[in-house]
Design an enzyme around this catalytic site. Structure first.
Site, mmCIF file in Angstrom:
data_model
loop_
_atom_site.group_PDB
_atom_site.id
_atom_site.type_symbol
_atom_site.label_atom_id
_atom_site.label_comp_id
_atom_site.label_asym_id
_atom_site.label_seq_id
_atom_site.Cartn_x
_atom_site.Cartn_y
_atom_site.Cartn_z
ATOM 1 N N HIS A 107 0.785 -1.276 -0.107
ATOM 2 C CA HIS A 107 -0.105 0.041 0.123
ATOM 3 C C HIS A 107 0.782 1.146 -0.097
ATOM 4 O O HIS A 107 2.157 1.305 0.483
ATOM 5 C CB HIS A 107 -0.954 0.082 1.305
ATOM 6 C CG HIS A 107 -0.295 -0.018 2.579
ATOM 7 N ND1 HIS A 107 0.303 -1.341 3.012
ATOM 8 C CD2 HIS A 107 0.304 0.774 3.355
ATOM 9 C CE1 HIS A 107 0.625 -0.904 4.160
ATOM 10 N NE2 HIS A 107 0.595 0.090 4.485
ATOM 11 N N HIS A 109 0.782 5.546 1.126
ATOM 12 C CA HIS A 109 0.150 6.330 2.132
ATOM 13 C C HIS A 109 -0.113 7.692 0.910
ATOM 14 O O HIS A 109 1.105 8.204 0.607
ATOM 15 C CB HIS A 109 0.953 6.761 3.329
ATOM 16 C CG HIS A 109 0.999 5.601 4.305
ATOM 17 N ND1 HIS A 109 0.018 5.461 5.209
ATOM 18 C CD2 HIS A 109 1.791 4.500 4.127
ATOM 19 C CE1 HIS A 109 0.567 4.303 5.834
ATOM 20 N NE2 HIS A 109 1.450 3.753 5.079
HETATM 21 P P1 AMP Z 1 1.801 0.831 7.241
HETATM 22 O O1 AMP Z 1 2.016 0.909 8.642
HETATM 23 O O2 AMP Z 1 2.632 1.380 6.319
HETATM 24 O O3 AMP Z 1 1.766 -0.743 7.203
HETATM 25 O O4 AMP Z 1 0.237 1.362 7.237
HETATM 26 C C1 AMP Z 1 -0.841 0.655 7.375
HETATM 27 C C2 AMP Z 1 -1.633 1.725 7.656
HETATM 28 O O5 AMP Z 1 -3.079 1.149 7.610
HETATM 29 C C3 AMP Z 1 -1.897 2.607 8.939
HETATM 30 O O6 AMP Z 1 -1.339 4.026 8.812
HETATM 31 C C4 AMP Z 1 -2.987 2.267 9.590
HETATM 32 O O7 AMP Z 1 -3.467 3.255 10.207
HETATM 33 C C5 AMP Z 1 -3.896 1.705 8.533
HETATM 34 N N1 AMP Z 1 -4.904 1.046 8.800
HETATM 35 C C6 AMP Z 1 -4.926 -0.105 9.759
HETATM 36 N N2 AMP Z 1 -6.173 -0.711 9.700
HETATM 37 C C7 AMP Z 1 -6.930 -0.073 8.819
HETATM 38 C C8 AMP Z 1 -8.366 -0.128 8.460
HETATM 39 N N3 AMP Z 1 -9.140 -1.053 8.999
HETATM 40 N N4 AMP Z 1 -8.798 0.760 7.762
HETATM 41 C C9 AMP Z 1 -8.053 1.858 7.232
HETATM 42 N N5 AMP Z 1 -6.661 2.068 7.747
HETATM 43 C C10 AMP Z 1 -6.311 1.131 8.399
#
Ligand code: AMP
Length: 144
Positions: A107, A109
């Site tokens: 993913h 950001h």
């Molecule tokens: P990363 O730390 O780069 O793996 O980013 C994962 C992101 O997903 C974090 O910024 C979390 O805040 C976000 N996240 C976790 N669970 C969910 C969810 N159910 N819906 C939307 N975002 C989420």
């Protein structure tokens, strides 16, 4: 969770893609889904994920996935700019837990930034769902 590992299709983003978990969706096409980060680091923090990939990280990603993913990121980032008028936009992508990755489905950001406002904590406090939906609608309305 390091750079190496097996894709777990029970991860939260895979569940969102299958419609098993809720998400505040912003945009989707044949290749990507964009939705709001529920623990936003700034107002308008969105995530873009590939729909047809079992890549855990950018390093795992199939070549045909990377181009459409980044086009999706650009498209959503442009809509964020039009909708929220930030002073800058951080595009971030983490690979492996030591780099900050917490969800092991590739993913990207999109984090709007405003002059003088520090970045919020990564995966910190949960957003108000109504506010998140309102921002998502504003962004979605600017997708071109
Ligand atoms: P990363 O730390 O780069 O793996 O980013 C994962 C992101 O997903 C974090 O910024 C979390 O805040 C976000 N996240 C976790 N669970 C969910 C969810 N159910 N819906 C939307 N975002 C989420």
């Amino acid at each position: 969770m390091s750079l190496d590992g097996t894709y777990d299709d029970g991860n939260i983003f895979a569940r969102i893609l299958r419609g098993e978990a809720p998400a505040v969706r912003v945009f989707e096409d044949d290749h990507v889904l964009a939705f709001m980060d529920v623990f936003p680091q700034s107002r308008g923090h969105a995530l873009v994920i590939p729909k047809h990939s079992a890549a855990r990280t950018l390093l795992d990603a199939e070549p045909q996935v990377v181009g459409p993913l980044m086009l999706g990121v650009q498209r959503v980032a442009r809509a964020v700019r039009s909708a929220l008028k930030p002073d800058g936009i951080s595009i971030m992508q983490f690979n492996g837990a030591p780099a900050g990755q917490t969800v092991f489905h590739l993913h990207v950001h999109i984090i709007p930034r405003w002059e003088g406002q520090a970045l919020g904590r990564h995966a910190g406090g949960m957003a108000d769902l109504k506010e998140l939906q309102a921002v998502a609608q504003q962004i979605a309305a600017q997708i071109t």
